[in-house]
Design an enzyme around this catalytic site. Structure first.
Site, PDB file in Angstrom:
ATOM      1  N   LYS A 162       2.083  -3.753   6.672  1.00  0.00           N
ATOM      2  CA  LYS A 162       2.497  -3.762   5.252  1.00  0.00           C
ATOM      3  C   LYS A 162       4.009  -3.575   5.134  1.00  0.00           C
ATOM      4  O   LYS A 162       4.679  -4.250   4.348  1.00  0.00           O
ATOM      5  CB  LYS A 162       1.753  -2.663   4.472  1.00  0.00           C
ATOM      6  CG  LYS A 162       0.268  -2.939   4.305  1.00  0.00           C
ATOM      7  CD  LYS A 162       0.019  -4.206   3.480  1.00  0.00           C
ATOM      8  CE  LYS A 162      -1.428  -4.614   3.471  1.00  0.00           C
ATOM      9  NZ  LYS A 162      -1.662  -5.953   2.918  1.00  0.00           N
ATOM     10  N   SER A 209       0.835  -1.204   0.000  1.00  0.00           N
ATOM     11  CA  SER A 209       0.000   0.000   0.000  1.00  0.00           C
ATOM     12  C   SER A 209       0.861   1.241   0.000  1.00  0.00           C
ATOM     13  O   SER A 209       1.958   1.259   0.580  1.00  0.00           O
ATOM     14  CB  SER A 209      -0.856  -0.025   1.268  1.00  0.00           C
ATOM     15  OG  SER A 209      -1.472   1.216   1.486  1.00  0.00           O
ATOM     16  N   TYR A 259      -1.781  -0.822  10.944  1.00  0.00           N
ATOM     17  CA  TYR A 259      -2.055  -1.400   9.617  1.00  0.00           C
ATOM     18  C   TYR A 259      -0.867  -1.167   8.688  1.00  0.00           C
ATOM     19  O   TYR A 259      -0.357  -2.089   8.040  1.00  0.00           O
ATOM     20  CB  TYR A 259      -3.339  -0.808   9.018  1.00  0.00           C
ATOM     21  CG  TYR A 259      -3.447  -1.098   7.543  1.00  0.00           C
ATOM     22  CD1 TYR A 259      -3.702  -2.387   7.090  1.00  0.00           C
ATOM     23  CD2 TYR A 259      -3.226  -0.098   6.583  1.00  0.00           C
ATOM     24  CE1 TYR A 259      -3.747  -2.673   5.729  1.00  0.00           C
ATOM     25  CE2 TYR A 259      -3.277  -0.377   5.232  1.00  0.00           C
ATOM     26  CZ  TYR A 259      -3.537  -1.660   4.807  1.00  0.00           C
ATOM     27  OH  TYR A 259      -3.567  -1.943   3.472  1.00  0.00           O
TER      28      TYR A 259
HETATM   29  P1  NAD Z   1     -10.966  -6.759   1.405  1.00  0.00           P
HETATM   30  O1  NAD Z   1     -11.176  -6.717   2.890  1.00  0.00           O
HETATM   31  O2  NAD Z   1     -12.135  -6.565   0.539  1.00  0.00           O
HETATM   32  O3  NAD Z   1     -10.245  -8.136   0.991  1.00  0.00           O
HETATM   33  C1  NAD Z   1      -9.374  -8.812   1.852  1.00  0.00           C
HETATM   34  C2  NAD Z   1      -9.862 -10.240   1.944  1.00  0.00           C
HETATM   35  O4  NAD Z   1      -9.013 -10.980   2.803  1.00  0.00           O
HETATM   36  C3  NAD Z   1     -11.273 -10.343   2.501  1.00  0.00           C
HETATM   37  O5  NAD Z   1     -12.066 -11.106   1.619  1.00  0.00           O
HETATM   38  C4  NAD Z   1     -11.072 -11.049   3.834  1.00  0.00           C
HETATM   39  O6  NAD Z   1     -12.181 -11.878   4.162  1.00  0.00           O
HETATM   40  C5  NAD Z   1      -9.808 -11.833   3.589  1.00  0.00           C
HETATM   41  N1  NAD Z   1      -8.985 -12.144   4.782  1.00  0.00           N
HETATM   42  C6  NAD Z   1      -8.538 -11.321   5.749  1.00  0.00           C
HETATM   43  N2  NAD Z   1      -7.787 -11.997   6.625  1.00  0.00           N
HETATM   44  C7  NAD Z   1      -7.734 -13.276   6.183  1.00  0.00           C
HETATM   45  C8  NAD Z   1      -7.095 -14.456   6.661  1.00  0.00           C
HETATM   46  N3  NAD Z   1      -6.377 -14.463   7.779  1.00  0.00           N
HETATM   47  N4  NAD Z   1      -7.258 -15.603   5.964  1.00  0.00           N
HETATM   48  C9  NAD Z   1      -8.010 -15.631   4.842  1.00  0.00           C
HETATM   49  N5  NAD Z   1      -8.650 -14.547   4.343  1.00  0.00           N
HETATM   50  C10 NAD Z   1      -8.497 -13.379   5.013  1.00  0.00           C
HETATM   51  O7  NAD Z   1      -9.823  -5.697   1.075  1.00  0.00           O
HETATM   52  P2  NAD Z   1      -9.282  -5.209  -0.339  1.00  0.00           P
HETATM   53  O8  NAD Z   1      -9.584  -3.780  -0.428  1.00  0.00           O
HETATM   54  O9  NAD Z   1      -9.686  -6.133  -1.393  1.00  0.00           O
HETATM   55  O10 NAD Z   1      -7.716  -5.330  -0.058  1.00  0.00           O
HETATM   56  C11 NAD Z   1      -6.940  -6.428  -0.519  1.00  0.00           C
HETATM   57  C12 NAD Z   1      -5.507  -6.213  -0.062  1.00  0.00           C
HETATM   58  O11 NAD Z   1      -5.027  -4.985  -0.599  1.00  0.00           O
HETATM   59  C13 NAD Z   1      -5.337  -6.112   1.448  1.00  0.00           C
HETATM   60  O12 NAD Z   1      -4.137  -6.762   1.805  1.00  0.00           O
HETATM   61  C14 NAD Z   1      -5.229  -4.625   1.682  1.00  0.00           C
HETATM   62  O13 NAD Z   1      -4.500  -4.327   2.857  1.00  0.00           O
HETATM   63  C15 NAD Z   1      -4.504  -4.179   0.440  1.00  0.00           C
HETATM   64  N6  NAD Z   1      -4.745  -2.766   0.094  1.00  0.00           N
HETATM   65  C16 NAD Z   1      -6.021  -2.299   0.000  1.00  0.00           C
HETATM   66  C17 NAD Z   1      -6.238  -0.956  -0.299  1.00  0.00           C
HETATM   67  C18 NAD Z   1      -7.626  -0.389  -0.359  1.00  0.00           C
HETATM   68  O14 NAD Z   1      -7.788   0.822  -0.194  1.00  0.00           O
HETATM   69  N7  NAD Z   1      -8.673  -1.179  -0.603  1.00  0.00           N
HETATM   70  C19 NAD Z   1      -5.149  -0.104  -0.528  1.00  0.00           C
HETATM   71  C20 NAD Z   1      -3.861  -0.624  -0.441  1.00  0.00           C
HETATM   72  C21 NAD Z   1      -3.670  -1.963  -0.120  1.00  0.00           C
HETATM   73  C1  WQD Z   2      -9.417   9.891   1.069  1.00  0.00           C
HETATM   74  C2  WQD Z   2      -9.599  11.385   1.280  1.00  0.00           C
HETATM   75  C3  WQD Z   2      -9.843  11.989   3.589  1.00  0.00           C
HETATM   76  C4  WQD Z   2     -13.664   9.901   4.166  1.00  0.00           C
HETATM   77  C5  WQD Z   2      -6.769   4.849   3.131  1.00  0.00           C
HETATM   78  C6  WQD Z   2      -5.693   4.162   3.901  1.00  0.00           C
HETATM   79  C7  WQD Z   2      -4.623   3.690   2.970  1.00  0.00           C
HETATM   80  C8  WQD Z   2      -5.192   2.845   1.841  1.00  0.00           C
HETATM   81  C9  WQD Z   2      -6.346   3.518   1.176  1.00  0.00           C
HETATM   82  C10 WQD Z   2      -5.055   0.542   2.442  1.00  0.00           C
HETATM   83  C11 WQD Z   2      -8.815  11.947   2.471  1.00  0.00           C
HETATM   84  C12 WQD Z   2     -11.126  12.287   2.828  1.00  0.00           C
HETATM   85  C13 WQD Z   2     -12.516  10.414   3.628  1.00  0.00           C
HETATM   86  C14 WQD Z   2     -14.709  10.787   4.558  1.00  0.00           C
HETATM   87  C15 WQD Z   2     -13.366  12.642   3.807  1.00  0.00           C
HETATM   88  N1  WQD Z   2      -5.713   1.604   2.317  1.00  0.00           N
HETATM   89  N2  WQD Z   2     -12.359  11.765   3.452  1.00  0.00           N
HETATM   90  N3  WQD Z   2     -14.515  12.123   4.353  1.00  0.00           N
HETATM   91  O1  WQD Z   2      -6.999   7.904   3.913  1.00  0.00           O
HETATM   92  O2  WQD Z   2      -6.150   8.245   1.530  1.00  0.00           O
HETATM   93  O3  WQD Z   2      -6.220   5.979   2.462  1.00  0.00           O
HETATM   94  O4  WQD Z   2      -7.295   3.944   2.152  1.00  0.00           O
HETATM   95  O5  WQD Z   2      -3.875   0.361   2.311  1.00  0.00           O
HETATM   96  O6  WQD Z   2      -3.717   2.971   3.751  1.00  0.00           O
HETATM   97  O7  WQD Z   2      -5.147   5.090   4.844  1.00  0.00           O
HETATM   98  O8  WQD Z   2      -8.337   7.072   1.901  1.00  0.00           O
HETATM   99  O9  WQD Z   2     -10.693   7.096   1.246  1.00  0.00           O
HETATM  100  O10 WQD Z   2     -10.121   7.173   3.705  1.00  0.00           O
HETATM  101  O11 WQD Z   2      -9.660   9.168   2.290  1.00  0.00           O
HETATM  102  O12 WQD Z   2     -13.249  13.862   3.672  1.00  0.00           O
HETATM  103  O13 WQD Z   2     -15.751  10.378   5.086  1.00  0.00           O
HETATM  104  O14 WQD Z   2     -10.989  11.624   1.605  1.00  0.00           O
HETATM  105  O15 WQD Z   2      -9.588  13.002   4.541  1.00  0.00           O
HETATM  106  O16 WQD Z   2      -8.410  13.242   2.120  1.00  0.00           O
HETATM  107  P1  WQD Z   2      -6.882   7.422   2.517  1.00  0.00           P
HETATM  108  P2  WQD Z   2      -9.783   7.562   2.303  1.00  0.00           P
END
Ligand code: NAD
Ligand code: WQD
Length: 335
Positions: free
Chosen positions: A151, A123, A147
């Site tokens: 990562k 991430s 979190y």
């Molecule tokens: P998500 O929660 O929709 O998907 C994650 C999946 O992992 C879920 O289906 C959950 O049930 C499963 N899971 C969690 N722990 C588990 C375990 N111990 N064993 C088996 N399954 C498990 O999230 P997502 O948005 O699809 O994210 C996928 C990956 O990408 C995650 O690792 C997340 O940290 C990373 N990521 C997400 C974002 C984002 O904003 N969505 C941004 C950067 C990185």
């Molecule tokens: C985006 C913008 C908020 C909600 C997070 C995690 C990051 C990654 C992606 C996993 C910001 C603003 C948000 C609301 C708002 N996840 N906001 N009102 O914080 O960039 O990233 O998700 O790895 O690790 O930190 O994403 O969608 O929460 O926020 O004004 O109700 O929207 O302040 O500027 P963020 P976000």
């Protein structure tokens, strides 16, 4: 056959579609802690192909070993993990246990099975509050919540693994802000409870399920004062995984790639795009900043453009249209 851990989740389900559409076969291992069986059934509906789903935990050694024994796995994409920043601050042990134990258990099972090709969901959170934007991969890494630490530690574990064992090929993908949904409207983001992230929150307000959006601060040093992020259509992100897997065969050791568009969008710009998509105003109120938020974050995706031949093709407006289609067709998500 590719193993997608967490493949029932938001990004995993979209990636499954893109992989199946290109002739790959996939098996999903997911404990469904943040997803549902229905997502996998919808992937089958979109692609017309069967997706075996193993409901089990990546921290359960027996379960993971059985997956490798029963399927002919060539490579793994490890999506499984908990991802809510605020929850990680209040439940740090749960986050460290789940995310690190899942990675360690998986990597050990892979090693034992002789499967050493891995793509890891990292991430942009590993960059913390960046000194400059756009952010390229060599930028300093610093995390501000448990979190993010899971990562960063996950990346570190995999770096050490490739340094020790040159037969591993590992790609770390640092996602920026994934948004939107599959254009079919059949799969999308389905958060439990009240969403933490901007796009799912706006969707619920647009649908009348939440009264108004709280804009977290309009006094940042950005053009309109609201936070600026790199919103990446989830289908583009999914295709980034296809590109990373295609590239893995030519790769030596570990590589890290940013997956982002390279363009920043403010909270208020995102609201305007969503209003265009849904055809009515989105009520919002400007409130205080959210703890831990930064002003601006967007990617330099140049390395992925050059080396993976991948670039984001969808606009934020398209992501809003697709998110709205998903929200409208599935007001209660997969329930
Ligand atoms: P998500 O929660 O929709 O998907 C994650 C999946 O992992 C879920 O289906 C959950 O049930 C499963 N899971 C969690 N722990 C588990 C375990 N111990 N064993 C088996 N399954 C498990 O999230 P997502 O948005 O699809 O994210 C996928 C990956 O990408 C995650 O690792 C997340 O940290 C990373 N990521 C997400 C974002 C984002 O904003 N969505 C941004 C950067 C990185
Ligand atoms: C985006 C913008 C908020 C909600 C997070 C995690 C990051 C990654 C992606 C996993 C910001 C603003 C948000 C609301 C708002 N996840 N906001 N009102 O914080 O960039 O990233 O998700 O790895 O690790 O930190 O994403 O969608 O929460 O926020 O004004 O109700 O929207 O302040 O500027 P963020 P976000």
């Amino acid at each position: 056959m590719l193993l997608l851990t967490g493949g029932a989740g938001y990004i995993g389900s979209h990636t499954a579609v893109e992989l199946l559409d290109r002739g790959h076969r996939v098996v999903v291992l997911d404990n469904l802690v943040n997803s549902s069986v229905e997502a996998v059934r919808r992937v089958e509906k979109i692609t017309g192909q069967q997706v075996p789903l193993v409901v089990g935990d990546c921290t359960d050694r027996e379960v993971v070993e059985r997956v490798f024994a029963e399927h002919d796995i060539e490579a793994v994409v490890h999506f499984a993990g908990l991802k809510a920043v605020g929850e990680s601050v209040s439940q740090p042990l749960r986050y460290y246990r789940n995310n690190l134990d899942a990675l360690l258990t998986l990597a050990e099972a892979m090693d034992a099975a002789g499967v050493r090709d891995l793509v890891f969901s990292s991430s942009a959170t590993v960059y913390g509050d960046p000194e400059t934007v756009p952010i390229a991969e060599p930028s300093a890494l610093r995390v501000t919540n448990p979190y993010g630490a899971t990562k960063l530690f996950g990346e570190r574990i995999l770096e050490d693994l490739t340094a020790a064992s040159p037969d591993w090929r590992i790609t770390l993908l640092r996602y920026f802000n994934p948004v939107g949904a599959h254009p079919s409207g059949l799969i999308g983001e389905d958060p439990n409870d009240i969403p933490n992230n901007l796009f799912p929150y706006i969707s619920k307000v647009a649908a009348g399920r939440l009264p108004e959006l709280n804009v977290f601060g309009d006094d940042y040093d950005t053009p309109d004062g609201t936070g600026v992020r790199d919103y990446l259509h989830v289908v583009d992100l999914a295709r980034g995984h296809v590109a990373a897997l295609d590239h893995l065969g030519d790769q030596e050791g570990l590589e890290v790639f940013n997956l982002g568009t390279g363009t920043g969008t403010s909270v208020l710009e995102a609201v305007r795009h969503f209003e265009e998509a849904c055809g009515h105003p989105i009520p919002y109120r400007v409130g205080p900043r959210r703890d831990g938020d930064i002003a601006t974050c967007f990617a330099d995706p140049g390395k992925a453009n050059r080396q993976l031949g991948w670039r984001a093709e969808h606009t934020v407006a398209q992501a809003c249209a697709d998110a709205w289609r998903w929200q409208s067709a599935n007001p209660d998500g997969y329930a």
